[in-house]
Design an enzyme around this catalytic site. Structure first.
Site, PDB file in Angstrom:
ATOM      1  CE1 TYR A 467      32.792  42.122  46.443  1.00  0.00           C
ATOM      2  CE2 TYR A 467      34.902  43.169  45.983  1.00  0.00           C
ATOM      3  CZ  TYR A 467      33.602  43.238  46.482  1.00  0.00           C
ATOM      4  OH  TYR A 467      33.132  44.414  47.012  1.00  0.00           O
ATOM      5  CG  HIS A 468      37.719  34.975  46.559  1.00  0.00           C
ATOM      6  ND1 HIS A 468      38.459  34.869  47.722  1.00  0.00           N
ATOM      7  CD2 HIS A 468      38.266  35.998  45.861  1.00  0.00           C
ATOM      8  CE1 HIS A 468      39.410  35.794  47.720  1.00  0.00           C
ATOM      9  NE2 HIS A 468      39.307  36.495  46.602  1.00  0.00           N
ATOM     10  N   PRO A 469      33.461  33.909  44.168  1.00  0.00           N
ATOM     11  CG  PRO A 469      32.072  34.791  42.491  1.00  0.00           C
ATOM     12  CD  PRO A 469      33.215  35.149  43.400  1.00  0.00           C
TER      13      PRO A 469
END
Length: 551
Positions: A467-469
């Site tokens: 969850y690090h876009p």
């Protein structure tokens, strides 16, 4: 309604900018589609698996079928609540490595080297190590963002760090200080037992000032007249209205929604906009491109000893932990349980770490599903700097429609090599004497999987987004056709419009992105206000033997 500055998005960067711009006497309006962050699900650190799975707080995005992962659609949570993703994330605090920011500067984001960003990390932090060591000179003491360490009283934390040392790796007292590389304590954005989101740290204090206000509504597009951004069109209560900006509009709507808003406003790849009947204001082919993320999987082990958090993984245990937290803000509920970490290099010739570990004294998934084995523990592991690049595109010209998200994960042979290395290096660490009293057997991937092909099959089925876009509105030189913003965060080709959030990262940083996103808001505020903190002379540590050895 009008203000000097209109900020779209009350997330990590948006909250920081609202605080700094209003502190400087400017009038600020923050537009946020999500609602309140009140309630134990968000504020209790130990409940972190709940808010990111709740439609009330999450946009509910999913990737397109990922072609290299068996066409799996991966969930892509983004915070739809004040505080944005800092209100639903795992609260892990990582600045990133000095090498990340030096790479930004070298690739065209001049003025964003480590020497330039370190003063902003220090300005934003209120660091309290609870007497557990660390690099005090490298840390901030009186900023709005409280950064702490968990108690680390489970024996598994020490065993994990000791195993890393036995395997020949460095120990580091403070991966956010002089030396990232090595095994050591992990840090979290928690204060007095409560999640310390950007909303708690920045937005709520800012809203106490007369010159800062929050507007609830869905941003539809930026209003642009004669090449200048003059406001933001929003929908609230079924009505469409325009919030006017006297000076500038600033997008801080996330790496998913900032490029979407630019495209809806006519800024983006001309051909793509034409397909959706959107008039082109500025042809910027880089909008929505350069999408990056961290992939990881959970390396799970069954525990010989019943010392893991599994004993609380039942209705009674959770009620007990919840009650203690509600009444005293202490106990297991006051920590995210990520209390040990490691950053290592995958090979000789790699100049700074490219693998990260989050260690957790329970075997459980992000969606709250515990491993069937009962007592266990896990390390989240994955490579930090994949060469794979994806894109955000419009599904339609309707502002309410979710954009199309394609990460294009694992699209290079090197991605597969790197992941296999992660598995083999991790097995070696957990095979050390320090872990012998605790490791019963490997649950996942499982000892039976040894060959490249077997490991590839496991990876294809089990890797998940961390969850690090980021990266979809790349910051770079104004003459680079793929740059979306210049190093002042100004959108190239449009006046009075900036973007400042994780979408402007030229390349993903080492570790979790909340810290770098808040730093981006802090630093962008100074660019907007025409001031700068002096650069740092601090010399970060790089392993002197990086060319010759892997550890």
């Amino acid at each position: 309604m009008k203000a000097d500055y209109v900020i779209v998005g009350a997330g990590s960067a948006g909250c920081a900018m609202a605080y700094r711009l209003s502190e400087a006497g400017k009038s600020v309006l923050v537009i946020e589609h999500g609602g309140t962050d009140a309630g134990p699900f968000i504020q209790m650190p130990g409940a972190l698996s709940y808010p990111m799975n709740m439609p009330l707080y999450d946009w509910g995005y999913k990737s397109q079928p990922e072609p290299h992962l068996g066409d799996r659609e991966l969930v892509t949570p983004r915070g739809k609540v004040i505080g944005g993703s800092s209100s639903i994330n795992g609260m892990v605090y990582v600045r990133g490595h000095a090498g990340d920011y030096n790479h930004w500067a070298e690739s065209g984001a001049t003025g964003w080297s480590y020497a330039d960003v370190l003063p902003y990390f220090k300005r934003m932090e209120c660091w309290n190590n609870r007497g557990q060591g660390g690099d005090a000179d490298w840390r901030g003491k009186d900023g709005p963002l409280h950064v702490t360490r968990g108690p680390r009283d489970n024996p598994l934390h020490d065993a994990f760090v000791e195993a890393g040392k036995q395997a020949g790796y460095q120990e580091t007292e403070d991966y956010n200080g002089e030396q990232q590389e090595g095994f050591g304590p992990m840090e979290m954005t928690v204060y007095k037992g409560q999640r310390w989101s950007a909303a708690n740290a920045y937005l709520k204090p800012a809203l106490k000032r007369d010159n800062c206000n929050l507007v609830r509504g869905l941003a539809r597009k930026v209003v642009i007249q004669d090449g200048k951004a003059t406001g933001v069109e929003i929908e609230r209560g079924g009505k469409v209205e325009v919030i006017e900006a006297n000076i500038e509009v600033i997008l801080a709507a996330s790496s998913i929604n900032s490029p979407k808003l630019l495209m809806l406003s006519g800024i983006g790849p001309a051909k793509h906009l034409a397909e959706h009947g959107i008039d082109v204001v500025a042809d910027r082919p880089g909008v929505g491109q350069n999408l990056q993320d961290h992939l990881e999987f959970y390396f799970q082990f069954a525990s010989k000893q019943p010392i893991t958090l599994f004993k609380y993984w039942n209705l009674f245990g959770k009620a007990l932990v919840g009650a203690q937290w509600l009444f005293t803000k202490t106990g297991l509920g006051a920590s995210n349980q990520f209390e040990s970490a490691a950053f290592i290099r995958s090979d000789k010739g790699v100049d700074y770490p490219d693998i990260q570990y989050h260690f957790l004294p329970i075997a459980v998934r992000y969606d709250g599903q515990a491993a069937a084995e009962g007592h266990g523990f896990q390390a989240h592991v994955g490579p930090m700097r994949s060469d794979s690049r994806g894109e955000i595109t419009l599904a339609s010209a309707d502002p309410k429609a979710a954009p199309k998200i394609l990460f294009n994960y694992m699209s290079t042979e090197k991605d597969w090599e790197d992941f296999r290395k992660c598995i083999r290096l991790t097995r070696e660490v957990f095979g050390q004497d320090a872990m012998k009293p605790f490791v019963k057997h490997e649950i996942q991937p499982g000892d039976a999987l040894q060959t490249d092909e077997e490991l590839n099959g496991f990876i294809r089925e089990h890797v998940e987004s961390a969850y690090h876009p980021c990266g979809t509105c790349k910051m770079g030189a104004a003459d680079d056709p793929m740059s979306v913003v210049d190093p002042e965060c100004r959108v190239i080709g449009v006046e009075g419009l900036r973007v400042a959030d994780s979408s402007i990262f030229p390349r993903i940083t080492n570790g979790n992105l909340n810290g770098p996103s808040i730093m981006t808001g802090e630093k962008a505020s100074d660019h907007i206000l025409g001031r700068r903190l002096p650069s740092s002379n601090a010399e970060p540590w790089f392993n002197p033997n990086w060319q010759a050895s892997q550890r």
